[in-house]
Design an enzyme around this catalytic site. Sequence first.
Site: not given
Ligand code: PA5
Length: 442
Positions: A282, A303, A417
């Site tokens: 990310e 394996h 989303k």
């Molecule tokens: O690192 C990030 O920003 C995302 O992976 C969020 O942690 C994830 O989408 C969950 O978001 P939230 O804590 O707002 O539910």
Amino acid sequence: MLEQIQVSNFAALGQDIDQCKVDALKEQAVNAVEKLEKGTGEGNDFLGWLHLPSSITEAELSDIEATAKSLRESCEFVVAIGIGGSYLGAKAVIEALSDSFDAYKPGNCKVLFAGNNIGEDYLADLMDLLKGHKFGIIVISKSGTTTEPAIAFRLLKDMLEQQEGKEVASKRIVAITDAKKGALRSLATQEGYKTYVIPDNVGGRFSVLTPVGLLPIAVAGYDVKALVAGAVEIENGDDENVFTYAQTRNALYQAGKKIEILVNFCPRLHYLAEWWKQLYGESEGKDHLGIFPASVDFTTDLHSMGQWIQDGERTIFETVLSVGDMSHSVIIPNDDANLDGLNFLAGKHVDEVNKMAELGTRLAHVDGGVPNLLITIPALTERYLGQLIYFFEKACGVSGYILGVNPFNQPGVEAYKKNMFALLNKPGYEAESKAIQAKLSK
Ligand code: PA5
């Protein structure tokens, strides 16, 4: 025993890492640290993790421990609901410290996870397990609006209230969310839940050392003070390990190694790799750039994936997480008949065999053209995991700046989303819905 995690790119193995190219990135790495420290780089509104370990107070940690104790004493199961950064850090640390068969052994309160998928059978199985048992919920969402945890919470909250009544349920639910914004904050206020705040300037994937990770880890019975103390050691130490890792992986990327495989030889580290994949994926995968973070569990995956890694397309490098001391001792016994031919191993620790598999694999992969970094962790304890977590976070910020991206945003995660909401006819998504229907009917 080593007192600290260590990173090496082992030029000595005779591998194909051009040290000059690694060294040439030193200035950029130093500049990146300066940008982090001065807050002059992109994403500087999300640098709360940088001095987080040293700024957590003893009182905050004690409060988390007290909440954990109360949940442990009143519950057989505590379900941590969250996804992505609101899930993986706690899962990684708990798995790294836990007995691999904990789920099947009687004993204290068990921490379970939900809200990290939309699996109907997963939720049905979980509710079946919880039926008639004392359980609690830690619901974690920074935005307070993420669909996966919201669905799981709606179901489990309803079940808990049916089982125990609203009053008891409200004492067994803890919400971790934004200080002011989001549906979860409003709900928690209305229902009177105990709450913790995810600081505005700490992104989800950097939040394991906030209550997001610390509360579930404490409920699982682990020492969050030692975890944070380990992180502080790296925060206050020099940046040599960070430089070695960030510079080497960027030099390899520039030389065409587009995939980094995080390797472990210790099954307890599977979820540490999942956490790492989110952190680096990310943070760096944007603007059509970024190393693809992958992971394998060896020797298991030797394996299955071993052939590809040894001999497939040469666009990969490996980073091996090597654990020094095991927590237990298991010796391979002698067998007079020796029908399996294994007596050459008699009297050795299982880990001695594993370590030779590790070294043998690294040598073989380097010979096969797969550059190899090594991260040594003295043992799987809270302190060293805290060190490792902070090391990876800082190296991620430095590496992202060397790459030239903003490591602290994640605009790409919104695309699915939007489509999902349009397909489910969520109010406000009418135009997207029409566009998708037109695409699908072509
Ligand atoms: O690192 C990030 O920003 C995302 O992976 C969020 O942690 C994830 O989408 C969950 O978001 P939230 O804590 O707002 O539910």
